[in-house]
Design an enzyme around this catalytic site. Sequence first.
Site, PDB file in Angstrom:
ATOM      1  N   LYS A  64       0.686   4.029  -2.914  1.00  0.00           N
ATOM      2  CA  LYS A  64       0.367   5.434  -2.614  1.00  0.00           C
ATOM      3  C   LYS A  64       1.445   6.339  -3.188  1.00  0.00           C
ATOM      4  O   LYS A  64       1.149   7.361  -3.800  1.00  0.00           O
ATOM      5  CB  LYS A  64       0.296   5.590  -1.097  1.00  0.00           C
ATOM      6  CG  LYS A  64      -0.749   6.426  -0.517  1.00  0.00           C
ATOM      7  CD  LYS A  64      -2.135   5.907  -0.381  1.00  0.00           C
ATOM      8  CE  LYS A  64      -2.783   5.366  -1.605  1.00  0.00           C
ATOM      9  NZ  LYS A  64      -4.009   4.664  -1.340  1.00  0.00           N
ATOM     10  N   GLU A 121       0.827  -1.203   0.000  1.00  0.00           N
ATOM     11  CA  GLU A 121       0.000   0.000   0.000  1.00  0.00           C
ATOM     12  C   GLU A 121       0.870   1.266   0.000  1.00  0.00           C
ATOM     13  O   GLU A 121       0.575   2.237  -0.701  1.00  0.00           O
ATOM     14  CB  GLU A 121      -0.957  -0.032   1.206  1.00  0.00           C
ATOM     15  CG  GLU A 121      -1.718   1.242   1.505  1.00  0.00           C
ATOM     16  CD  GLU A 121      -2.645   1.702   0.378  1.00  0.00           C
ATOM     17  OE1 GLU A 121      -2.763   1.023  -0.638  1.00  0.00           O
ATOM     18  OE2 GLU A 121      -3.232   2.792   0.544  1.00  0.00           O
ATOM     19  N   HIS A 177      15.488 -12.742  -2.597  1.00  0.00           N
ATOM     20  CA  HIS A 177      15.197 -13.534  -3.795  1.00  0.00           C
ATOM     21  C   HIS A 177      15.162 -12.672  -5.051  1.00  0.00           C
ATOM     22  O   HIS A 177      14.555 -13.054  -6.036  1.00  0.00           O
ATOM     23  CB  HIS A 177      13.884 -14.299  -3.603  1.00  0.00           C
ATOM     24  CG  HIS A 177      13.932 -15.211  -2.434  1.00  0.00           C
ATOM     25  ND1 HIS A 177      14.582 -16.422  -2.457  1.00  0.00           N
ATOM     26  CD2 HIS A 177      13.477 -15.059  -1.171  1.00  0.00           C
ATOM     27  CE1 HIS A 177      14.493 -16.995  -1.263  1.00  0.00           C
ATOM     28  NE2 HIS A 177      13.825 -16.177  -0.469  1.00  0.00           N
ATOM     29  N   GLU A 225       1.346   6.495  -7.121  1.00  0.00           N
ATOM     30  CA  GLU A 225       0.188   7.119  -7.783  1.00  0.00           C
ATOM     31  C   GLU A 225       0.153   8.627  -7.632  1.00  0.00           C
ATOM     32  O   GLU A 225      -0.344   9.319  -8.511  1.00  0.00           O
ATOM     33  CB  GLU A 225      -1.131   6.490  -7.341  1.00  0.00           C
ATOM     34  CG  GLU A 225      -1.572   6.817  -5.950  1.00  0.00           C
ATOM     35  CD  GLU A 225      -2.919   6.178  -5.618  1.00  0.00           C
ATOM     36  OE1 GLU A 225      -3.824   6.200  -6.458  1.00  0.00           O
ATOM     37  OE2 GLU A 225      -3.049   5.650  -4.498  1.00  0.00           O
TER      38      GLU A 225
HETATM   39  C1  F6R Z   1      -5.487   3.825  -4.737  1.00  0.00           C
HETATM   40  C2  F6R Z   1      -6.902   3.690  -4.997  1.00  0.00           C
HETATM   41  C3  F6R Z   1      -7.349   2.584  -5.878  1.00  0.00           C
HETATM   42  C4  F6R Z   1      -8.691   2.009  -5.402  1.00  0.00           C
HETATM   43  C5  F6R Z   1      -9.218   0.998  -6.422  1.00  0.00           C
HETATM   44  C6  F6R Z   1     -10.512   0.356  -5.962  1.00  0.00           C
HETATM   45  O1  F6R Z   1      -5.229   4.860  -3.838  1.00  0.00           O
HETATM   46  O2  F6R Z   1      -7.691   4.457  -4.541  1.00  0.00           O
HETATM   47  O3  F6R Z   1      -6.388   1.581  -5.989  1.00  0.00           O
HETATM   48  O4  F6R Z   1      -8.516   1.420  -4.155  1.00  0.00           O
HETATM   49  O5  F6R Z   1      -9.418   1.640  -7.647  1.00  0.00           O
HETATM   50  O6  F6R Z   1     -11.521   1.314  -5.841  1.00  0.00           O
HETATM   51  P1  F6R Z   1     -12.819   1.027  -4.995  1.00  0.00           P
HETATM   52  O7  F6R Z   1     -12.402   0.916  -3.581  1.00  0.00           O
HETATM   53  O8  F6R Z   1     -13.690   2.217  -5.241  1.00  0.00           O
HETATM   54  O9  F6R Z   1     -13.406  -0.251  -5.507  1.00  0.00           O
END
Ligand code: F6R
Length: 608
Positions: free
Chosen positions: A484, A480, A503, A487
Amino acid sequence: MCGIVGIIGTAPAASRLIEGLRRLEYRGYDSAGLATLDGGAIQRRRAKGKIAVLDDLLRTDPIGGTTGVGHTRWATHGMPNEANAHPHANGRVAVVHNGIIENFQTLRDELVAKGHAFTSDTDTEVVVHLISQGIAEGTEPIEATRRALGRLEGAFALGILLKDRPDVLIAARQGSPLALGRGEGEMFLGSDALALAPMTQRITYLEDGDWAVLTTEGATIRDLDGQEVARPEQLSSLSGAMIGKGGHRHFMAKEIFEQPQVIGDTLNAMFNPTRRSITLPDLPFDLAAVPRITMIACGTASLAGLVGKYWLERFAGVAVDWDLASEFRYRAPVMAEGGLAIFISQSGETADTLAALRYCKQHGQHCLGIVNAPESTIAREADAVLPTLAGPEIGVASTKAFTTQLVVLACLTIALARARGVMDRETEARLSGAMTEVPSRAAEVLNHDGRIRAIAEDAFVPARDVLYLGRGTSYPLALEGALKLKEISYIHAEGYAAGEMKHGPIALIDEHVPVVVIAPSDPLFEKTASNVQEVVARGGKAVVFSDAEGVKRLRDLALDAVALPAVDPFVAPILYALPVQLLAYHTAVAKGTDVDQPRNLAKAVTVE
Ligand code: F6R
């Protein structure tokens, strides 16, 4: 992805369409446009870039009319430029579309052969020409629209204006969300109720295959077979007030700092303080009897699910399969009858997650949604919903949705373990007691904001690559953290299980690659500490997030080490999400990227 809005009314439409689009901008923001019926003609304005650019254009070059459609785009077919911006229109028909028309090439070839000239690279434009062709052949315009809709394959939500029928606005839904709104002497359509909240709270959700003819007085909805159908009207709880940044520079910052509150709200809905126990809402199946769980989601939500897998297996002793929805739906997964499938989604509209839910329903699973948008398609189609009470999340990068998803999964773990008789009262009281501490501990974590900003500015802004490492429930946190960072800051980052480093990824380590180590004091701490030694021995610069005890052990090795509050390892993933969010946020701010609307992304991924 893409947001659409439409109005058929008696007051000027353009400014209200713009207001609706602003509330949908989270869905896509590479170009925008609107079209109205004005003086018997279709008028259109489009612009590359955000809604603000379109708004500026309309100030210098306004359009009138009380009926219109608007669109904010996340490109699928064709570059984000003005020619590909919606609405697509000719003199007769204007169309806004969210989704993908899969058979567009066949239709386009057919229409080109009939002499139609296309002006964009989009799949959407075929809808304009298909309807126009029918009208040119003498078919009544609404009937021509119905026939055109019948030829489309794929996913779509459409808003359609017809020059020859200024008394109607047409809406159609197949796989992409679409809501109708009822006003006083006017009707609306929109991708979600949030878009329509300033105009009305009386919302009707179309179902797949529905198409509707809207007039100022109401809507006639028909299903796939052409039968008139009644869809219930609901009173949306969403407020008409534009959601603000609450004094923060970005929505993302506001949403990070809201976490102590929304974690508490989500927990309080399930926690009984006198008994120190968790009570889930009544479920339409026997939780204790589920033989196996399948956890399905996309992106950040999937990583919450991965933490959930660790928890459910360890504490509830139930087997959990974890899947990315985009893989699951095409893998022909074998599922034993009576299993529980859990779908985690902030928006409740993610196309792949929704398709996976439908697959699971067909394959005899009990479907449970963990959803933030209570009126969304996933919330409506699941057999039961455990809501995350995060409130609207506007920043594209998910923050408070993630931690509230973890809260729900933690509560589910405790409830399931109790229901299966594998957790004693004492352990339940300990774990739920640890949960109750999370809101105040989260507030303490946020006190490290300044320190984390300094680390971001010094070590991360100049970096080209960053690694994140963690073990156990810190492994999904490493994934995660990396997601973050990439993106919103556009820095390449990878998350690894710390034990996996030897590995392969260890080859990447040198003095230019910061390595974020997520290492709460838990039974795996010593193993992770050895991995930090290996990183440092190769000149790597480790940034450690641990508690005071862990920091004491690793401070001399690390470039920097931040001591978070000591907590029960069970709740550590909820708290350790915060520093990785702050690290990404401050790196992005220092780099000057568009934090709330990073390039190429959109908030609700309603196309696969
Ligand atoms: C990353 C992010 C995306 C969402 C993914 C699922 O920060 O926000 O990876 O988690 O697009 O979206 P939902 O939760 O709306 O199904």
